[in-house]
Write a protein that holds these residues in place. Structure first.
Motif, PDB file in Angstrom:
ATOM      1  N   ILE A  29       0.834  -1.200   0.000  1.00 29.59           N
ATOM      2  CA  ILE A  29       0.000   0.000   0.000  1.00 29.59           C
ATOM      3  C   ILE A  29       0.878   1.262   0.000  1.00 29.59           C
ATOM      4  N   GLU A  30       2.024   1.187   0.695  1.00 28.61           N
ATOM      5  CA  GLU A  30       2.935   2.349   0.701  1.00 28.61           C
ATOM      6  C   GLU A  30       3.457   2.588  -0.703  1.00 28.61           C
ATOM      7  N   LEU A  50       0.766   4.203  -2.687  1.00 28.09           N
ATOM      8  CA  LEU A  50       0.600   5.611  -2.333  1.00 28.09           C
ATOM      9  C   LEU A  50       1.718   6.450  -2.953  1.00 28.09           C
ATOM     10  N   GLU A  90      -4.366   9.379   3.385  1.00 29.23           N
ATOM     11  CA  GLU A  90      -3.040   9.888   3.069  1.00 29.23           C
ATOM     12  C   GLU A  90      -3.117  11.211   2.307  1.00 29.23           C
TER      13      GLU A  90
END
Lengths: 377, 415
Positions: A303-304, A307, A343
């Motif tokens: 997921i990082e 993002l 985010e």
């Protein structure tokens, strides 16, 4: 104005090859094998190197009643539409399919498809979710395993030289698209999101060398265009296997301009040059696809990576806002949406979620998009 | 309706065994927590032996969610997860766990202890990997991923449904899986602070082997005529198969459980006096409405085969522990559908009349396979299936009374 019409016609000509699957059928008539792919991460270069045609399977059916008798009604639209087209016989021209274990739906769908449609050739590529040396080595060997099975089916020996040539063709394709993409990033973008998606979709339904030959004249027309100036909001589209041009058209008709995306059918599909010309380089490129939502470094979370991928797209494109296309049946959207919201919300980037399910509540979507663009545009 | 008159229900009596099992499991957990041992979150089909080799405190989101569903709090927790932006059509276990994290005040107590680390394997689903990422990010903890393959018939040949012994295993897949498992052991040493102990490793796997044999025997005995036990009891065997295999208390349960069912089979005693129909069942159990099974059994429709329970079993081989851990992933729900052959082969022995299949909304693994399974059962065994949409933790989609009516109609049509 004449120029603009000419540009639109050229783009539509390309797009029609996606809608009609005409080129694929022509290749077939000329004796080529057509191999359908069920994920943007299937290394098409391998199929291409055997002289076969890799074709991304994207269903065009408006309703999915046949599919609903074979798979749950709540799974993603992407899957239901492929199943529907397949059950209607619209994929009969395919000689085989290649799937990937990229998520549960895709793995299980591969099983369901082969169970019901019994294609002549099928292979499921096992992709690791971890980017370490061990997994890279495994993935290379897994691609060798795939090559052996495909070679047996096509009755053709694998050739490293031919693979290198295919990689070169695909890299040229990626460079051309990068050139095109840069035109979306201008203050007055020369390409709408609708046209961008149409072009990308056409690339999935023809050989890449044919696409590479068809694009330059279109590119020239686009470069000649003065650009869009009267838009209200620059938008990044986030999602997965999305390819509904009509939704993008609707967003843009309301004053939004889609300048970037992380879709599996667009930037998430083509981004990432293969750095080298052998199988290991190819394995590395596909395992390192940062738009891919599941693989990550040993110490990282995918997921990082996603993002970061989106963040990079936002910086390049100077997008002001995000529209998140959340297919209600998509497990990846389901798990990751809150993080994207959170985010980019922290960075003050407005985000609108559009839930996608068939049939689309078009008027409700229009109202929401209109309000969004009015609020932030 | 005379035929469907409810009969006296006569379960095996595993309830006391489960009570003792949970008591011992929780006592171990409390003791280790007092000692400051690390907490790990694990999912079904993980190599549960590592819990006992490295002395960690395990918590299982799936088991907790099932417990919350049985206690009635899962609906609030699922809603909390959706409110936070997570998708509707995700695994109920994930949504319930997220609800527990986000709104603990609404959750059934005791809550799961906060994790120090988390382990995911793709031994069942990619969803485990996806939820691991979410939990790891929420808690800021390390995670480890074991990437088992999604098995295909060309990699395995045929697979025995109960033991998970395949005809062959593609070397590439076996080697990679074992290498990842060895990485998991290094990870466990690091996060638990407990060094790897060869002797303990052997002991735990020996216990695991003995237990796994008995659990398989129980599943086999369930296929006797008449069906000796109730699915209300047998369904919980997944707790042993998935989560505590390798523990002494699981072995103790299996020994006693085996004796009880063996005796009953010897006496030719069934779960009801008059068995009218023998049904296969598959799908994650609707933990909120397990009484549906009891109701069916009281109508005379018993369940000698539960494919979900069978999936949780494997024959552990203490002499080949690494291969055994990999074989644990070779169940039909982690395989292409041509491997349904093994299921049919086993089901054929049970002399079945029909099947009750549960489509667990949000679970792609159990739901996508439902129609092919129904087709295979019809084609190969000539038995019809009733498919119910039944998410495992959300009773709103499958109200018990409606399910009962559907099952009644199905049973009537079979009589």
């Amino acid at each position: 104005m004449g120029k603009e019409v000419e540009k639109a016609e050229k783009i539509d000509e390309l797009y029609n090859s996606f809608l009609s699957r005409e080129k694929l059928k022509q290749y077939k008539e000329n004796g080529k094998k057509i191999i359908g792919t069920l994920c943007n991460n299937v290394p098409e270069e391998i199929i291409h190197s055997f002289g076969a045609v890799p074709a991304r399977m994207l269903g065009l059916a408006d309703s999915t009643e046949l599919a609903s008798s074979k798979i749950p009604t709540w799974v993603c639209l992407y899957t239901k539409r492929i199943m529907e087209d397949a059950l209607r016989g619209d994929f009969d021209f395919l000689d085989g399919i290649v799937g990937m274990t990229s998520d549960d739906t895709k793995s299980q769908f591969y099983s369901a498809y082969t169970f019901y449609l019994k294609p002549e050739f099928s292979y499921l590529i096992q992709i690791p979710y971890v980017r370490d040396d061990l997994s890279l080595n495994f993935f290379r060997k897994e691609l060798e395993r795939f090559i052996a099975k495909l070679s047996e089916f096509i009755e053709e020996e694998f050739s490293e030289d031919r693979l290198a040539k295919s990689i070169a063709i695909y890299n040229e394709f990626r460079e051309l698209l990068d050139e095109l993409l840069a035109l979306r990033h201008l203050d007055s973008p020369k390409l709408s999101g609708e046209d961008w998606l149409k072009i990308l979709l056409s690339s999935t339904a023809m050989l890449k060398e044919d696409f590479n030959n068809s694009l330059p004249p279109v590119l020239a027309e686009i470069k000649d265009f003065e650009g869009y100036k009267d838009y209200k909001l620059r938008i990044h589209l986030s999602g997965t296997d999305f390819y509904d041009v009509e939704i993008v058209r609707m967003i843009e008709s309301l004053g939004g301009l889609v300048v970037s995306d992380d879709l599996c059918t667009a930037e998430g599909y083509y981004k990432g040059i293969v750095e080298g010309f052998n199988l290991k380089d190819l394995a590395k490129r596909y395992l390192n696809q940062s738009a891919c939502v599941l693989t990550a470094g040993l110490e990282n979370l995918s997921i990082e990576d996603r993002l970061n991928f989106i963040g990079e797209r936002l910086r390049e494109s100077k997008a002001d806002a995000i529209i998140l296309l959340r297919d209600r049946g998509c497990e990846i959207c389901g798990h990751q949406c809150p993080f994207i919201l959170q985010e980019f919300g922290k960075m003050g980037i407005p985000t609108l979620i559009l839930d996608l399910d068939s049939p689309y509540p078009t008027e409700q979507m229009r109202t929401r998009v209109e309000a969004f663009i009015e609020s932030y545009g | 309706m005379e035929d469907l008159k409810l009969q006296e229900w006569n379960p095996l009596g595993y309830k006391t065994l489960y009570r003792n099992l949970f008591k011992k499991h929780l006592a171990r957990q409390d003791e280790l927590l007092k000692q400051g041992k690390k907490v790990g979150w694990f999912f079904s089909f993980h190599p549960s032996e590592i819990i006992y080799i490295f002395d960690v405190v395990p918590a299982f989101p799936e088991q907790y969610s099932a417990y919350a569903a049985a206690r009635g709090s899962s609906v609030d927790l699922i809603d909390a997860s959706i409110t936070k932006g997570f998708g509707h059509f995700l695994c109920d276990y994930f949504k319930t766990t997220i609800g527990m994290i986000e709104e603990p005040e609404k959750a059934t107590k005791p809550l799961m202890p906060k994790p120090d680390f988390i382990v995911d394997t793709r031994a069942l689903c990619v969803a485990h990997h996806e939820m691991t990422e979410v939990f790891a990010r929420k808690y800021g903890i390390p995670k480890y991923t074991v990437n088992y393959p999604y098995w295909t018939s060309d990699a395995l040949g045929k697979v025995d449904e109960l033991t998970k012994i395949p005809e062959r295993v593609d070397e590439l897949y076996m080697e990679y899986s074992i290498a990842k498992l060895k990485g998991l052991f290094e990870f466990m040493e690091k996060v638990s602070g407990t060094p790897f102990d060869e002797e303990k490793f052997k002991d735990v796997f020996e216990t695991s082997e003995k237990t796994s044999k008995l659990l398989i025997d129980i599943a086999k005995l369930m296929m006797s005529k008449p069906t000796p036990g109730s699915q209300r009891e047998i369904a919980d065997l997944v707790f042993l198969g998935f989560f505590v295999l390798g523990s002494d208390y699981a072995y103790e349960f299996a020994e006693k459980g085996y004796e009880m069912i063996k005796e009953r089979v010897k006496r030719k005693e069934g779960v009801v006096p008059e068995e009218k129909l023998r049904l296969l069942t598959f799908g994650i159990m609707p933990w909120h409405s397990l009484s549906l099974y009891e109701y069916c059994e009281m109508m005379g429709a018993t369940f000698p085969v539960n494919l979900y329970v069978n999936a949780s079993l494997h024959l552990c081989d203490a002499k080949n522990p690494w291969e055994s851990m990999v074989r644990r992933s070779m169940h039909f729900t982690n395989s292409t559908y041509d491997l349904l052959d093994g299921v049919v082969e086993n089901a054929r022995k049970a002399d079945l009349d029909g099947a009750l299949l549960l489509e667990n909304t949000g679970c792609r693994i159990t739901s996508m396979i439902i129609h092919p399974l129904a087709d295979v059962l019809q084609e190969e065994l000539g038995i019809p299936s009733l498919i119910l949409e039944a998410p495992q933790c959300d009773p709103r989609v499958m109200p018990l009374e409606r399910a009962k009516t559907q099952v009644e109609a199905f049973v009537e049509s079979l009589l």
